[in-house]
Each structure stands twice: as C-alpha cells, then as structure tokens.
Write a protein that holds these residues in place. Sequence first.
Motif, PDB file in Angstrom:
ATOM      1  N   ILE A 145     -65.773  19.116 -13.743  1.00 13.63           N
ATOM      2  CA  ILE A 145     -63.778  19.182 -13.374  1.00 13.63           C
ATOM      3  C   ILE A 145     -63.187  21.032 -13.134  1.00 13.63           C
ATOM      4  N   GLY A 146     -63.573  20.984 -11.905  1.00 14.00           N
ATOM      5  CA  GLY A 146     -63.392  22.199 -11.015  1.00 14.00           C
ATOM      6  C   GLY A 146     -64.816  23.113 -11.011  1.00 14.00           C
ATOM      7  N   ALA A 147     -65.971  23.029 -12.187  1.00 16.82           N
ATOM      8  CA  ALA A 147     -67.073  23.695 -12.177  1.00 16.82           C
ATOM      9  C   ALA A 147     -67.973  23.855 -10.715  1.00 16.82           C
ATOM     10  N   VAL A 148     -68.012  23.136 -10.461  1.00 17.37           N
ATOM     11  CA  VAL A 148     -69.073  22.874  -9.387  1.00 17.37           C
ATOM     12  C   VAL A 148     -68.625  23.936  -7.818  1.00 17.37           C
ATOM     13  N   ALA A 149     -67.051  23.461  -7.775  1.00 19.44           N
ATOM     14  CA  ALA A 149     -65.957  24.150  -6.912  1.00 19.44           C
ATOM     15  C   ALA A 149     -65.883  25.849  -6.615  1.00 19.44           C
ATOM     16  N   PHE A 150     -65.244  25.860  -7.744  1.00 22.55           N
ATOM     17  CA  PHE A 150     -66.093  27.871  -8.612  1.00 22.55           C
ATOM     18  C   PHE A 150     -66.924  28.236  -7.819  1.00 22.55           C
ATOM     19  N   LEU A 208     -52.781  27.167  -6.448  1.00 16.63           N
ATOM     20  CA  LEU A 208     -54.118  27.351  -5.772  1.00 16.63           C
ATOM     21  C   LEU A 208     -54.934  28.260  -5.797  1.00 16.63           C
ATOM     22  N   TYR A 209     -56.369  28.376  -5.105  1.00 14.27           N
ATOM     23  CA  TYR A 209     -56.746  29.933  -4.813  1.00 14.27           C
ATOM     24  C   TYR A 209     -57.381  29.965  -4.063  1.00 14.27           C
ATOM     25  N   LEU A 210     -58.072  31.109  -3.638  1.00 12.93           N
ATOM     26  CA  LEU A 210     -58.582  31.343  -2.348  1.00 12.93           C
ATOM     27  C   LEU A 210     -59.609  32.266  -2.802  1.00 12.93           C
ATOM     28  N   SER A 211     -61.252  32.649  -2.315  1.00 15.55           N
ATOM     29  CA  SER A 211     -62.037  33.023  -2.665  1.00 15.55           C
ATOM     30  C   SER A 211     -61.381  34.257  -2.614  1.00 15.55           C
ATOM     31  N   ALA A 212     -62.183  35.484  -3.357  1.00 11.97           N
ATOM     32  CA  ALA A 212     -61.442  36.663  -3.781  1.00 11.97           C
ATOM     33  C   ALA A 212     -62.613  37.660  -2.922  1.00 11.97           C
ATOM     34  N   ASN A 213     -63.062  36.476  -1.837  1.00 10.77           N
ATOM     35  CA  ASN A 213     -63.494  37.945  -0.291  1.00 10.77           C
ATOM     36  C   ASN A 213     -62.728  37.466   0.809  1.00 10.77           C
ATOM     37  N   PRO A 228     -63.764  35.451 -13.510  1.00 14.38           N
ATOM     38  CA  PRO A 228     -62.437  34.955 -13.255  1.00 14.38           C
ATOM     39  C   PRO A 228     -62.063  35.597 -11.812  1.00 14.38           C
ATOM     40  N   SER A 229     -62.575  37.031 -11.822  1.00 16.98           N
ATOM     41  CA  SER A 229     -62.650  37.676 -10.471  1.00 16.98           C
ATOM     42  C   SER A 229     -62.681  36.782  -9.134  1.00 16.98           C
ATOM     43  N   ALA A 230     -64.037  36.191  -9.203  1.00 17.08           N
ATOM     44  CA  ALA A 230     -63.772  35.398  -8.167  1.00 17.08           C
ATOM     45  C   ALA A 230     -62.987  34.742  -7.182  1.00 17.08           C
ATOM     46  N   MET A 231     -62.102  34.207  -8.050  1.00 19.88           N
ATOM     47  CA  MET A 231     -61.381  33.898  -6.913  1.00 19.88           C
ATOM     48  C   MET A 231     -59.987  34.501  -7.807  1.00 19.88           C
ATOM     49  N   LYS A 232     -59.650  34.046  -5.965  1.00 20.13           N
ATOM     50  CA  LYS A 232     -58.024  35.007  -5.698  1.00 20.13           C
ATOM     51  C   LYS A 232     -56.670  33.792  -5.849  1.00 20.13           C
ATOM     52  N   PRO A 233     -56.201  34.164  -7.121  1.00 21.72           N
ATOM     53  CA  PRO A 233     -55.038  33.141  -6.872  1.00 21.72           C
ATOM     54  C   PRO A 233     -53.425  33.815  -6.364  1.00 21.72           C
ATOM     55  N   VAL A 234     -54.153  32.053  -5.582  1.00 23.63           N
ATOM     56  CA  VAL A 234     -52.447  32.078  -4.129  1.00 23.63           C
ATOM     57  C   VAL A 234     -51.367  31.538  -4.729  1.00 23.63           C
ATOM     58  N   VAL A 235     -51.184  30.499  -5.474  1.00 23.19           N
ATOM     59  CA  VAL A 235     -49.501  30.074  -5.556  1.00 23.19           C
ATOM     60  C   VAL A 235     -49.709  29.191  -6.836  1.00 23.19           C
ATOM     61  N   VAL A 236     -48.930  29.288  -7.796  1.00 22.57           N
ATOM     62  CA  VAL A 236     -48.099  27.879  -8.171  1.00 22.57           C
ATOM     63  C   VAL A 236     -47.140  27.319  -7.626  1.00 22.57           C
ATOM     64  N   LEU A 237     -47.451  25.522  -7.539  1.00 25.01           N
ATOM     65  CA  LEU A 237     -46.435  25.575  -6.674  1.00 25.01           C
ATOM     66  C   LEU A 237     -45.742  24.650  -8.095  1.00 25.01           C
ATOM     67  N   GLY A 238     -45.888  24.491  -9.333  1.00 23.82           N
ATOM     68  CA  GLY A 238     -45.011  23.706  -9.828  1.00 23.82           C
ATOM     69  C   GLY A 238     -45.874  24.161 -11.568  1.00 23.82           C
ATOM     70  N   SER A 289     -70.118  32.096  -5.103  1.00 27.04           N
ATOM     71  CA  SER A 289     -71.594  31.853  -4.691  1.00 27.04           C
ATOM     72  C   SER A 289     -71.557  32.283  -3.531  1.00 27.04           C
ATOM     73  N   GLY A 290     -70.129  31.791  -2.655  1.00 31.75           N
ATOM     74  CA  GLY A 290     -69.708  31.735  -1.015  1.00 31.75           C
ATOM     75  C   GLY A 290     -70.132  30.863   0.272  1.00 31.75           C
ATOM     76  N   GLU A 291     -70.982  29.709  -0.538  1.00 37.77           N
ATOM     77  CA  GLU A 291     -71.113  28.829   0.543  1.00 37.77           C
ATOM     78  C   GLU A 291     -70.020  28.339   0.740  1.00 37.77           C
ATOM     79  N   LEU A 292     -68.850  28.369  -0.254  1.00 35.98           N
ATOM     80  CA  LEU A 292     -67.991  28.200  -0.410  1.00 35.98           C
ATOM     81  C   LEU A 292     -66.178  29.423   0.373  1.00 35.98           C
ATOM     82  N   GLY A 293     -65.841  29.271   1.238  1.00 35.47           N
ATOM     83  CA  GLY A 293     -64.987  30.319   0.906  1.00 35.47           C
ATOM     84  C   GLY A 293     -64.200  30.452   2.542  1.00 35.47           C
ATOM     85  N   GLY A 294     -63.291  32.064   2.281  1.00 36.43           N
ATOM     86  CA  GLY A 294     -62.567  32.329   3.868  1.00 36.43           C
ATOM     87  C   GLY A 294     -61.062  31.503   3.463  1.00 36.43           C
TER      88      GLY A 294
END
Length: 338
Positions: free
Chosen positions: A80-85, A267-272, A120-130, A90-95
């Motif tokens: 429920i989100g753990a694999v994606a996070f 939605l969030y992005l990688s913190a990098n 949690p700081s490994a992700m950068k929240p971008v938007v809450v849509l609703g 870890s840098g396997e996904l991002g940008g």
Amino acid sequence: MIQTLLRLGRCGPLLLALGAGLGHAQDRPRPDPSLQEADCIIPAKAGGGFALTCALARDALQAVRPTRPDLKQRLLPGGIGAVAFDRVASGELGGASTLVAFSSGSLLNMAQGRFGPHPPSAMKPVVVLGSDYGVIAVAKDSPYQQLSDLIQALKQPASRIVFGAGGSIGSQDWVKAALLVRAAGGEHRALRFVSFEGGGDALRALQGRHIDVFPGDAAEALKAMKAGVNLRFLAVLSAQRLEGALKGVPTAREQGVDVVWPTVRGLYLSANTPEALSDAWSRAFKEAMAAPGYGQLLSQYGLYPLPMTGPALQAYVDQQLVQYGALATELGLRRWAR
C-alpha cells in the motif's frame, strides 16, 4: 488525543467544460518548459484511491495545459505504498518525471516506520488535490441497516464481524475499524481484519460476501458503485454532512459515534528533485486547482476541496506525522525502527 487528530482537518464532457471555463486556447498559460512527460505512480492495485488520485491529477492538468506535461498512469503495487516509497527513497525511482500518489494512510504508515528504513523526509510533498472521507459500508443485503445495528453487534465478541479494506493492521482503514470497536466498548485488538492490496479488491470481496464491513474511503466506494457494486453506506466519517453523492448519508457523529476521519489525496516527488522543478510542479497544480471547472472535476471524482501546495503543505504533512505517531502509540501499534 484521538478526537483532536480526527477533527483536523469523473470525465470527457467535463474536461471540455473545464477548458471552456478557462477561456480561449490562446489565452491559456503556456506549459512550463521545465516539465516534460511524467509518470504518476499508483502504489497499489487498480481501482482504489491512489488510482483515483493519479487520474484526477492527469485530468486537471490536461484541462489547463492541454499539450504537456502528460501524466502517464503506472501501477506499482506493494505494501500500500511501501514499495514505491522505498524505490523513491533509495533512488531507484525519482526526479521530476516521477510523481507518486499518497494519502493520509501513507502518512500514518510513515509515522509508524512501516515504509522501511527511510525517513519521511525522503519524499517531497507537491500537492494535495482534495479531501476524501472515511465511510463505513456494507453489502446492500447486509443485516446491518444503520450504524447502530453494527455497533450493537460489535458489543458481542468483535471477532464475529469481518472487516476488510486496503492495508494491514495499523493502516488507516484498520484504525477506522478499531475506533468503531472501541466506540462499541470492545477490545480493538480482537477485531478480525482482512488485508487487501487496495480498496478495489476489498470492495469486490464485500460484494462476494467474503467480508462483512468495509471501513474504507468514500471516493473509492462511490467509484465501485458506478461499476456495479451494490453497497449501503452506514456512515460517513466527516464532521458534518457532506454535499454531493453522500448528501443523504448520516455522519457517525450524528449517530452517536464520535469518529471523524478525513483522507487527503495528493502527490509527492523524491526529496532529491531540484527545488526549481518541484516548484514548477507545485505551480502547475496550483494553477489547475484554481481553474473555474476544478470544483466540478473534484465532485465527479467524489472529493472535496482542500487545495494545498508549497510550505503550507509541508507544514501540514509534518504536523500529521507527529499526530499519527501519537495515535499509533495510543492504539498500541508497534512502532517500527528505522
């Protein structure tokens, strides 16, 4: 503590209407050249709230910025989100080309350290849509006609009733069930909860009578109803009655059960991700949410207005992480070491 925490807080023709509300094409803002095609990661199986979030983000952006960026929908189930996070951290996904859907449930899991060794700081929240809201739903032919019937049944051994939803013990849907059992005077640790990889699977299980109660979210339940799943809503977990499709559904609170559970969808992005690019995404979504037709689009997806970007969103996330951690402790949930 619980009540302090819990109180915080559809599309072709519609896209044409949204576009018309923005004026003529030549008057629309040009897309930010720094934003290219991107993936919107759905970190669960199809049919649940994360898929809804990515679809809403795609439609909102296309209505305002019809040329680009295009958000391609990509499934990446697991935990429920753990694999994606984990892959983002870890840098396997991002940008800037990878956005990942999250919800209040994601933040609850992060607060417990359930998303692996990364903070949690490994992700950068971008938007809450609703905002979505929790619901307590049963099959149309269930013997539970209203919430009081379920509460009365829960006064017997709680294990007689099978709850099922996305996530496992400690997830936000489990917490909703636990709070109901506690409201009935029972022991929440004794409740029977079947875990699914997303709300879509859980709702199909409810349709097949494999579970008795779905303590999930309104938007995914409404989407399932449109697809032919026959449900009855016993309660919506909002502070006041909602408008729209749930207008006739009473809140748990007005039925004597003081449980309120809003669910943000974002939605969030990688913190990098470079700040300039994350800011560009924030601006794109802020513009989309300010469009005259966005409220109608939200309604079609079964969501309610709660636009957040930038520092205000980061402050909200930080606050929720602290409060969800305290709630987890109060419910006796294991805090996973990072």
